[in-house]
Scaffold this motif. Structure first.
Motif, PDB file in Angstrom:
ATOM      1  N   ARG A 324      11.557 -13.214   9.630  1.00  0.00           N
ATOM      2  CA  ARG A 324      12.150 -12.469   8.514  1.00  0.00           C
ATOM      3  C   ARG A 324      13.390 -11.711   8.976  1.00  0.00           C
ATOM      4  O   ARG A 324      14.400 -11.658   8.268  1.00  0.00           O
ATOM      5  CB  ARG A 324      11.102 -11.516   7.934  1.00  0.00           C
ATOM      6  N   GLU A 325      13.337 -11.137  10.174  1.00  0.00           N
ATOM      7  CA  GLU A 325      14.502 -10.433  10.715  1.00  0.00           C
ATOM      8  C   GLU A 325      15.652 -11.396  10.972  1.00  0.00           C
ATOM      9  O   GLU A 325      16.821 -11.068  10.741  1.00  0.00           O
ATOM     10  CB  GLU A 325      14.130  -9.704  12.001  1.00  0.00           C
ATOM     11  N   LEU A 326      15.326 -12.598  11.454  1.00  0.00           N
ATOM     12  CA  LEU A 326      16.368 -13.600  11.682  1.00  0.00           C
ATOM     13  C   LEU A 326      17.016 -14.024  10.374  1.00  0.00           C
ATOM     14  O   LEU A 326      18.238 -14.174  10.290  1.00  0.00           O
ATOM     15  CB  LEU A 326      15.779 -14.811  12.396  1.00  0.00           C
ATOM     16  N   ALA A 327      16.195 -14.242   9.348  1.00  0.00           N
ATOM     17  CA  ALA A 327      16.748 -14.646   8.048  1.00  0.00           C
ATOM     18  C   ALA A 327      17.654 -13.562   7.483  1.00  0.00           C
ATOM     19  O   ALA A 327      18.716 -13.845   6.924  1.00  0.00           O
ATOM     20  CB  ALA A 327      15.607 -14.958   7.080  1.00  0.00           C
ATOM     21  N   LYS A 328      17.257 -12.300   7.644  1.00  0.00           N
ATOM     22  CA  LYS A 328      18.102 -11.211   7.175  1.00  0.00           C
ATOM     23  C   LYS A 328      19.424 -11.193   7.925  1.00  0.00           C
ATOM     24  O   LYS A 328      20.481 -10.938   7.345  1.00  0.00           O
ATOM     25  CB  LYS A 328      17.375  -9.869   7.368  1.00  0.00           C
ATOM     26  N   CYS A 329      19.355 -11.455   9.226  1.00  0.00           N
ATOM     27  CA  CYS A 329      20.559 -11.408  10.042  1.00  0.00           C
ATOM     28  C   CYS A 329      21.528 -12.522   9.654  1.00  0.00           C
ATOM     29  O   CYS A 329      22.736 -12.327   9.582  1.00  0.00           O
ATOM     30  CB  CYS A 329      20.175 -11.530  11.515  1.00  0.00           C
ATOM     31  N   VAL A 330      20.995 -13.719   9.390  1.00  0.00           N
ATOM     32  CA  VAL A 330      21.844 -14.839   8.994  1.00  0.00           C
ATOM     33  C   VAL A 330      22.506 -14.554   7.656  1.00  0.00           C
ATOM     34  O   VAL A 330      23.641 -14.950   7.400  1.00  0.00           O
ATOM     35  CB  VAL A 330      21.017 -16.139   8.943  1.00  0.00           C
ATOM     36  N   ARG A 331      21.797 -13.825   6.783  1.00  0.00           N
ATOM     37  CA  ARG A 331      22.325 -13.532   5.453  1.00  0.00           C
ATOM     38  C   ARG A 331      23.171 -12.260   5.404  1.00  0.00           C
ATOM     39  O   ARG A 331      23.698 -11.912   4.351  1.00  0.00           O
ATOM     40  CB  ARG A 331      21.171 -13.357   4.463  1.00  0.00           C
ATOM     41  N   SER A 332      23.267 -11.554   6.508  1.00  0.00           N
ATOM     42  CA  SER A 332      23.959 -10.261   6.490  1.00  0.00           C
ATOM     43  C   SER A 332      25.446 -10.440   6.182  1.00  0.00           C
ATOM     44  O   SER A 332      26.024 -11.506   6.348  1.00  0.00           O
ATOM     45  CB  SER A 332      23.769  -9.540   7.831  1.00  0.00           C
TER      46      SER A 332
END
Length: 790
Positions: A324-332
């Motif tokens: 979930r943290e990775l997905a947020k980072c990619v979408r940041s």
């Protein structure tokens, strides 16, 4: 107290760029030589008192380099001489530690003469004639030195641009460091203190992106021009006064360096020096510097310390939190450029992510009859349809008859290839191809050549995931990685965009030799950090710099939490993590094993789970404490031994180095078994499971240890046993009747086999084509400095 003095004596440098001599004293060559010799002695030391302080001398040496560019030049000269000496006397244990020290100093050097670049490059080329892992590490650094020699400063520029997510068109790569700690080890104020040290000291005094841009411009210009043609301290002053106006020059510097890299050695850096010299004069024209321009350089170089990468710290509570943290980072927003944008076919709501990443996503899906036609006109009363704007060529009535948004469940050929590329890359990382499941391929894979034999889609974002804890956190990581790969096989998202790099810092709850069994820790007498001990055994530089953190981190965190006032963040831990993720690029592969657990209650469905390092099987009713056994007489022990244990049937495939695998079966009376995937010593370093039964009456015909990759154990009596995965009592299963263990199949291999089955005519073509060269098992790569040194 010694550690505290060492940490306090070298604090993190400020972000202001100062000339040599004003920020740190310049060390003599003899002083640097003594420091290097002390690091080498520490590497070879086996004294128990030195275990807890290993790595401090290396950190202190690099601090001297970071705070003064003149020390960097001296260090490069000293280390090159030591490497040439190690080559002459064939002291290979010094080569890789010295090589990492050398390249790390080269990257941070303000300026190096061409003859020194040539010596470094020639030595790296000579490493290509040595066996693994020296040739692998040598090949990686040979390429870097060739690039750095003709384009000075490009390695520093690329590292800062990627790690700090500086927006530019010419080098669209970004990296992020995620530190995930096991809350069972870092509980209470310990976790908060660790977060403060990692996140607060990670920036190293830099305040905003403009500071990083100024450092890139300053370092690139003086690396190309040197102290004779560049007045570095005046350049630093002008850059600081420019404010926002420094960004166009930063973009121009990045463009010039990347264009020079594309040209290679054709121009030998002449055009680059000319262009950066012109930019240097343009920057100085912002002030009255006619006397400086006419007199040339000032003879001194400015301090441009390499900032630590951006890090985020997390206490890993939920299994899906890491993705979930990775997905947020990619979408940041910082990754909203064209290289990271998501098309409508692969986009999905972040709120749907946790449910899609849970372990239940790997279980079979049952079809359910739906009454929803998918047309908004057929919605039941009371449900508001979504508003759809009519497109240009559609009538208003046609616009209402639209299907509600859904996801494409069938992956495309390109999606399939993205999964297969990882399996092919892992198979080609070492000579001999992929490791078949069983099949005699028992040599553990390690190293990454970085030369894929196929055209691979480039991923612009690298996630460097650092996990901290004991064997339990690695078992959690293996489970999360396995379910992510299975989820990506159904619907691709992160695999297309993110390059994963995994790192491990072993830390247990109590580092004392007589560490008692803690809560959430299974009652196993094994080393709680067995995998970390193995990595230290095969890579001495990992043992010196990373394994030693297991005793340092709790001390640092306790010092921070016991302080009455908010102390300054300690840069030691963030500096070591930065060094690890930058130079630890050689993975060691550990097979993830799947276990199918069947229960005595037939109404309870079997459970499928995974483990990485250890599985413990025991019968609770036959489990006796050591105190009870000590109090029993010899006769009581003999009578108890006759009945202590249950009879189980064991079916397994015995593996051997010759590749002649044999299917075997037997029955044995036992009170439990230990199944380990981590070898206890170098002589038994085989990539398979080692099974040891707690047999009450050993038989002469039974092997002391069973080596296998596939095994099935089933109780033959009305007794059930308990299974614990990766020494974690939170992953304990009771009332178990049988278990079946096999290596996890890589989803990339399964996809290729499924694609071939549509076109193959016979069973003999099942492993033809790409499947023949792909890694069939799913390994978890843990990065080290050298891989495996035999």
């Amino acid at each position: 107290m010694t550690n505290k003095a060492a940490w306090d004596s070298l604090s993190s440098p400020t972000n202001s760029m100062e000339p040599i001599g004003s920020c740190a004293p310049s060390a003599s060559e003899s002083d640097i030589y003594r420091s290097v010799q002390a690091v080498l002695r520490e590497l070879e030391s086996q004294h128990p008192s030195s275990v807890h302080n290993k790595g401090m001398l290396r950190w202190t040496l690099h601090k001297k380099v970071r705070n003064n560019p003149a020390n960097s030049l001296i260090l490069v000269r000293v280390v090159v001489k030591e490497l040439e000496k190690a080559e002459r006397v064939d002291c290979r244990i010094h080569i890789i530690p010295l090589l990492h020290t050398l390249i790390y100093a080269v990257i941070q050097s303000a300026y190096l003469p061409d003859d020194l670049y040539e010596r470094v490059y020639d030595f790296c080329k000579r490493l290509l004639t040595l066996p693994q892992p020296y040739c692998t590490v040598g090949l990686s650094y040979t390429r870097r030195m060739k690039t750095e020699r003709y384009t000075p400063g490009v390695l520093y520029q690329r590292m800062v641009v990627a790690e700090q997510s500086l927006k530019n068109v010419y080098h669209p790569f970004q990296e992020r460091v995620f530190v995930f700690a096991d809350p069972a080890v870092f509980s209470g104020p310990l976790g908060g203190a660790l977060r403060w040290d990692i996140e607060a000291s990670g920036s190293g005094g830099y305040l905003n992106p403009l500071d990083y841009m100024r450092s890139v411009v300053q370092h690139s210009i003086q690396a190309a021009l040197g102290g004779e043609l560049c007045h570095s301290h005046k350049l630093a002053q002008v850059l600081k006064e420019m404010g926002q106006d420094v960004e166009p020059y930063f973009q121009e510097v990045v463009a010039s360096l990347e264009q020079s890299v594309e040209e290679g050695s054709k121009g030998e850096g002449v055009m680059l020096r000319g262009r950066l010299g012109q930019l240097y004069r343009e920057i100085l024209t912002h002030t009255d510097t006619s006397d400086i321009l006419s007199s040339g350089g000032g003879g001194s170089l400015c301090d441009t310390p390499l900032p630590n990468p951006e890090m985020s710290f997390h206490l890993w509570q939920e299994d899906e939190e890491i993705w979930r943290e990775l997905a947020k980072c990619v979408r940041s927003s910082s990754m909203s450029s064209e290289h990271f944008c998501l098309d409508q076919e692969t986009d999905f709501d972040l709120a749907d992510l946790p449910a899609d990443l849970t372990s239940s996503s790997a279980m079979p899906r049952h079809s359910v009859m739906s009454n929803d036609s998918g047309i908004e006109r057929d919605l039941p009363p009371g449900v508001e349809p979504s508003v759809v704007e009519p497109s240009g060529g559609l009538e208003e009535g046609e616009a209402r008859l639209t299907r509600r948004g859904g996801i494409k469940m069938r992956p495309s050929v390109m999606d399939h290839m993205a999964l297969m590329q990882d399996a092919l890359e892992e198979s080609g990382s070492v000579a001999g191809g992929g490791a078949a499941i069983g099949g005699g391929k028992l040599q553990r894979k390690a190293g990454c050549s970085g030369t894929p034999s196929f055209s691979k889609q480039q991923r612009h974002f690298t996630a460097r995931i650092v996990v901290m804890g004991d064997d339990r956190v690695l078992g959690k990581l293996a489970k999360a990685f396995y379910f992510l790969r299975k989820r990506e096989a159904r619907r691709l998202f992160l695999t297309m965009k993110v390059n994963f790099q995994f790192y491990y810092i072993p830390v247990c709850e109590d580092t004392s030799p007589t560490c008692p069994v803690k809560e959430n820790l299974s009652p196993s007498r094994d080393n709680p950090c067995a995998l970390g001990s193995y990595l230290g055994m095969v890579d001495p530089w990992y043992d010196c710099n990373i394994n030693s953190l297991g005793s340092m981190i709790p001390k640092l965190a306790k010092m921070q939490s016991n302080s009455s006032k908010q102390a300054e963040p300690n840069p030691f831990l963030s500096d070591v993590i930065s060094y690890y993720v930058r130079t630890g690029l050689q993975p060691v592969y550990f097979t993830i094993y799947s276990v199918k657990i069947s229960f005595s209650n037939l109404t309870k469905d079997p459970v499928e789970d995974v483990f990485l390092s250890h599985l413990e099987l025991d019968f609770p009713e036959f489990k006796q404490s050591p105190a009870t056994l000590k109090a029993m007489t010899i006769k009581q022990k003999k009578n108890t031994g006759d009945v202590c244990g249950a009879v189980v049937s064991v079916n397994y495939t015995k593996v051997s180095l010759s590749g002649r695998d044999v299917d075997k079966g037997m029955s044995v009376r036992t009170s439990g078994a230990q199944i380990s995937a981590i070898p206890s010593n170098e002589t038994e370093d085989l990539n398979c499971l080692t099974v040891a039964f707690n047999e009450t009456k050993p038989k002469n015909t039974m092997e002391a240890k069973i080596r296998t990759c596939n095994i099935k154990i089933r109780t033959l009596e009305m007794k059930t046993f308990t299974v614990t995965l990766d020494k974690d009592s939170r992953r304990t299963f009771k009332d178990v009747q049988s278990i079946e263990i096999t290596p996890c199949l890589d989803p990339g291999y399964c996809v290729q086999r499924t694609m071939r089955s549509k076109f193959s005519l016979g069973e003999e073509e099942r492993d033809a084509g790409l499947s023949k060269y792909m890694n069939k098992g799913l390994p978890l790569p843990i990065n080290t400095f050298a891989g495996i040194i035999n």
